[in-house]
Design an enzyme around this catalytic site. Structure first.
Site, PDB file in Angstrom:
ATOM      1  N   TRP A   1       0.855  -1.177   0.000  1.00 18.14           N
ATOM      2  CA  TRP A   1       0.000   0.000   0.000  1.00 18.14           C
ATOM      3  C   TRP A   1       0.894   1.230   0.000  1.00 18.14           C
ATOM      4  O   TRP A   1       1.867   1.293   0.750  1.00 18.14           O
ATOM      5  CB  TRP A   1      -0.913   0.046   1.237  1.00 18.14           C
ATOM      6  CG  TRP A   1      -1.624   1.372   1.306  1.00 18.14           C
ATOM      7  CD1 TRP A   1      -2.680   1.771   0.544  1.00 18.14           C
ATOM      8  CD2 TRP A   1      -1.269   2.500   2.124  1.00 18.14           C
ATOM      9  NE1 TRP A   1      -3.008   3.070   0.837  1.00 18.14           N
ATOM     10  CE2 TRP A   1      -2.169   3.535   1.803  1.00 18.14           C
ATOM     11  CE3 TRP A   1      -0.281   2.724   3.098  1.00 18.14           C
ATOM     12  CZ2 TRP A   1      -2.114   4.786   2.419  1.00 18.14           C
ATOM     13  CZ3 TRP A   1      -0.221   3.978   3.708  1.00 18.14           C
ATOM     14  CH2 TRP A   1      -1.147   4.988   3.370  1.00 18.14           C
TER      15      TRP A   1
ATOM     16  N   GLU B   1      -3.283  -3.130  -2.019  1.00 18.73           N
ATOM     17  CA  GLU B   1      -4.423  -2.505  -1.328  1.00 18.73           C
ATOM     18  C   GLU B   1      -4.796  -1.195  -2.007  1.00 18.73           C
ATOM     19  O   GLU B   1      -3.943  -0.333  -2.201  1.00 18.73           O
ATOM     20  CB  GLU B   1      -4.041  -2.247   0.140  1.00 18.73           C
ATOM     21  CG  GLU B   1      -5.117  -1.527   0.942  1.00 18.73           C
ATOM     22  CD  GLU B   1      -4.702  -1.252   2.394  1.00 18.73           C
ATOM     23  OE1 GLU B   1      -3.504  -1.411   2.717  1.00 18.73           O
ATOM     24  OE2 GLU B   1      -5.577  -0.864   3.193  1.00 18.73           O
TER      25      GLU B   1
ATOM     26  N   LYS C   1      -7.166   2.419  -2.448  1.00 12.06           N
ATOM     27  CA  LYS C   1      -7.677   3.466  -1.554  1.00 12.06           C
ATOM     28  C   LYS C   1      -8.381   4.534  -2.375  1.00 12.06           C
ATOM     29  O   LYS C   1      -8.075   4.706  -3.558  1.00 12.06           O
ATOM     30  CB  LYS C   1      -6.523   4.078  -0.757  1.00 12.06           C
ATOM     31  CG  LYS C   1      -6.972   4.987   0.364  1.00 12.06           C
ATOM     32  CD  LYS C   1      -5.915   5.155   1.432  1.00 12.06           C
ATOM     33  CE  LYS C   1      -6.395   6.144   2.462  1.00 12.06           C
ATOM     34  NZ  LYS C   1      -5.493   6.241   3.606  1.00 12.06           N
TER      35      LYS C   1
ATOM     36  N   ASP D   1      -9.734  -2.890   2.106  1.00 12.99           N
ATOM     37  CA  ASP D   1      -9.826  -2.241   3.412  1.00 12.99           C
ATOM     38  C   ASP D   1     -11.180  -1.544   3.411  1.00 12.99           C
ATOM     39  O   ASP D   1     -11.453  -0.707   2.536  1.00 12.99           O
ATOM     40  CB  ASP D   1      -8.655  -1.245   3.547  1.00 12.99           C
ATOM     41  CG  ASP D   1      -8.668  -0.486   4.865  1.00 12.99           C
ATOM     42  OD1 ASP D   1      -9.736   0.013   5.254  1.00 12.99           O
ATOM     43  OD2 ASP D   1      -7.595  -0.363   5.489  1.00 12.99           O
TER      44      ASP D   1
ATOM     45  N   HIS E   1      -8.509  -5.783   5.140  1.00 13.01           N
ATOM     46  CA  HIS E   1      -8.159  -4.990   6.311  1.00 13.01           C
ATOM     47  C   HIS E   1      -9.477  -4.613   6.938  1.00 13.01           C
ATOM     48  O   HIS E   1     -10.260  -3.861   6.346  1.00 13.01           O
ATOM     49  CB  HIS E   1      -7.404  -3.709   5.905  1.00 13.01           C
ATOM     50  CG  HIS E   1      -5.929  -3.906   5.817  1.00 13.01           C
ATOM     51  ND1 HIS E   1      -5.068  -2.885   5.529  1.00 13.01           N
ATOM     52  CD2 HIS E   1      -5.176  -5.002   6.010  1.00 13.01           C
ATOM     53  CE1 HIS E   1      -3.826  -3.358   5.535  1.00 13.01           C
ATOM     54  NE2 HIS E   1      -3.865  -4.642   5.815  1.00 13.01           N
TER      55      HIS E   1
ATOM     56  N   ASP F   1     -12.092   7.541   6.243  1.00 13.13           N
ATOM     57  CA  ASP F   1     -11.176   6.459   6.609  1.00 13.13           C
ATOM     58  C   ASP F   1     -10.581   6.741   7.994  1.00 13.13           C
ATOM     59  O   ASP F   1      -9.384   6.907   8.151  1.00 13.13           O
ATOM     60  CB  ASP F   1     -10.079   6.387   5.535  1.00 13.13           C
ATOM     61  CG  ASP F   1      -9.112   5.246   5.758  1.00 13.13           C
ATOM     62  OD1 ASP F   1      -9.526   4.228   6.330  1.00 13.13           O
ATOM     63  OD2 ASP F   1      -7.942   5.379   5.358  1.00 13.13           O
TER      64      ASP F   1
HETATM   65  C1  RNT Z   1      -3.903   3.209   4.983  1.00 20.87           C
HETATM   66  C2  RNT Z   1      -3.999   1.744   4.757  1.00 20.87           C
HETATM   67  C3  RNT Z   1      -2.829   0.923   5.246  1.00 20.87           C
HETATM   68  C4  RNT Z   1      -2.297   1.391   6.578  1.00 20.87           C
HETATM   69  C5  RNT Z   1      -1.201   0.526   7.151  1.00 20.87           C
HETATM   70  C6  RNT Z   1      -0.548   1.145   8.323  1.00 20.87           C
HETATM   71  O1  RNT Z   1      -5.046   3.867   4.684  1.00 20.87           O
HETATM   72  O2  RNT Z   1      -5.184   1.258   5.299  1.00 20.87           O
HETATM   73  O3  RNT Z   1      -3.188  -0.400   5.266  1.00 20.87           O
HETATM   74  O4  RNT Z   1      -3.311   1.508   7.523  1.00 20.87           O
HETATM   75  O5  RNT Z   1      -0.311   0.227   6.157  1.00 20.87           O
HETATM   76 ZN    ZN Z   2      -5.472  -0.825   5.329  1.00 18.66          ZN
END
Ligand code: RNT
Ligand code: ZN
Length: 414
Positions: free
Chosen positions: A181, A222, A224, A255, A282, A290
């Site tokens: 990420w 990941e 976002k 996530d 996540h 978030d």
């Molecule tokens: C950030 C992501 C990521 C972090 C971690 C610490 O928005 O969710 O996963 O929370 O890498």
């Molecule tokens: Zn995350």
């Protein structure tokens, strides 16, 4: 014999639900507990603030500083969570011996040996995360940077981390999930949206080309939607991460704080399970954004775990927690979040899923609605208590006494 459990077991049996099977399945589920709640994501480098568009808020006393404190806090949390789990480590939690320092592109397995010792002591596996934030070279873009020197630095970091992930798997005997990420993106409207994404894909390709054992190391990417200071554009958007992961045969990571507020991850999971052998999650609690509040046993968490169970995907979805609340006791935060995920899993395992599916297929939506509502008031708490007792944890709120003692004796003295 626990009378409350025996009576609850019979009530569930009337709905065709086998509570013994549910308890035994849940006992086998290892959730990857994130190490970064205990110290507000700061890690051990001590060289600056948390960056990357993520933020902790609050200044509750007792934050872990340094490996010994962090290990002690994780150990305390684990002792109050039923079952055996995994620990999710970030690269900025490397542990250096006196005076030694290695930059992110020079990290080696030996810098994580203490994590391995900790994991072995508790019979746990370890997962891993390269850290593309909180670093002088992460002021702008990282893996998507147009500056070749910066981009290559972060590619080298990714490769180091792949080696560390393989080391974790070899040492612990459990596969290691390694999650990529980055907070790469722009505060304001970009002139080139595709270029950074092409470079991000190229960088990930270069990292994955390092060669790794696919039975032991599971790389994830990941996505976002936005971050603080990165409001207009995120390089690793949803479409980017999914397309990248599927085209390269790696694992997409969801996530549930990383989507628009009315988008739900519980509907994405069954969609993606049609196409991807493995998924990763996540689990967090986004409030309006978030915000990474501590996971609770709420509708969102329940529905996500419901889908994992209903899709018969417990061995296909890697479950991990990801939140950071600095306004409350951090050890309690870990315990509450982990126990909440377990409660949600148990709730899902105790649902008459086969019958409900049959009602849907038969078009009997009236009976389906009735059943969905009736099961909500079944004696779930009695099964949860039995599960906790059988798995070495306290079933009621008395675990919190230990937190209070720990706070008085350890945290408040830091
Ligand atoms: C950030 C992501 C990521 C972090 C971690 C610490 O928005 O969710 O996963 O929370 O890498
Ligand atoms: Zn995350």
């Amino acid at each position: 014999m626990n009378q409350r459990y025996e009576s609850a077991k019979q009530i569930y049996a009337k709905y065709g639900v086998d509570t013994e099977a549910a308890i035994s399945k849940l006992s086998d589920i290892r959730i990857s507990m994130h190490c970064w709640q205990a110290d507000d994501v700061l890690g051990f480098e001590n060289n600056g603030p948390l960056t990357g568009g993520i933020q902790t808020t609050g200044n509750y006393p007792g934050r872990a500083t340094g490996p010994d404190q962090l290990f002690a806090d994780l150990e305390k949390a684990l002792s109050l969570i039923p079952g055996t789990h995994k620990i999710n480590v970030h690269a900025n939690y490397a542990i250096f011996e006196d005076g030694e320092f290695a930059d992110r592109d020079a990290l080696e397995p030996k810098h994580f040996q203490k994590w391995v010792d900790f994991a072995k002591k508790h019979g746990m596996g370890l997962d891993f995360n390269p850290t593309y934030f909180s670093h002088p070279k992460a002021n702008g873009l990282t893996l998507s940077s147009p500056d070749e020197e910066i981009r290559k630095f972060w590619v080298r970091h990714g490769i180091c981390c792949m080696k560390i992930a393989e080391y974790f798997a070899n040492e612990t005997g459990y596969p290691c999930v390694i999650n990529f990420w980055t907070g790469d993106g722009f505060k304001d409207i970009p002139a080139d949206r595709m270029g950074p994404r092409m470079r991000y894909a190229q960088s990930l390709d270069e990292i994955l080309a390092c060669g790794y054992d696919k039975t032991k190391v599971y790389p994830c990417v990941e996505s976002k939607v936005f971050g603080i200071g990165v409001e207009s554009y995120t390089v690793g958007s949803g479409e980017f991460a999914l397309s990248y992961a599927l085209s390269r045969g790696i694992v997409p990571l969801f996530d549930n704080g990383h989507y628009h507020p009315t988008e739900v991850v519980y509907d994405k999971l069954p969609a993606m399970l049609c196409f991807s052998e493995k998924l990763a999650m996540h689990i967090t609690r986004p409030i309006r954004w978030d915000s990474d509040h501590v996971v609770n046993f709420d509708d969102d968490t329940r529905e996500m775990m419901m889908e994992v169970v209903r899709c018969d995907a417990l061995d296909r979805v890697f479950l991990a927690t990801d939140y950071f609340d600095a306004s409350i006791n951090r050890v309690a935060a870990l315990v509450i979040g982990m126990r909440s995920v377990q409660k949600a899993l148990l709730y899902a395992l105790l649902s008459p899923n086969a019958e409900m599916k049959a009602l849907q297929d038969a078009g009997n939506t009236t009976k389906l609605m009735m059943l969905r509502e009736e099961v909500k008031t079944l004696p779930f708490g009695d099964i949860w208590a039995e599960f906790c007792e059988r798995n070495g944890a306290c079933a009621c709120s008395c675990w919190f006494k230990e937190i209070e003692e720990y706070e008085a004796e350890v945290l408040s003295k830091r």
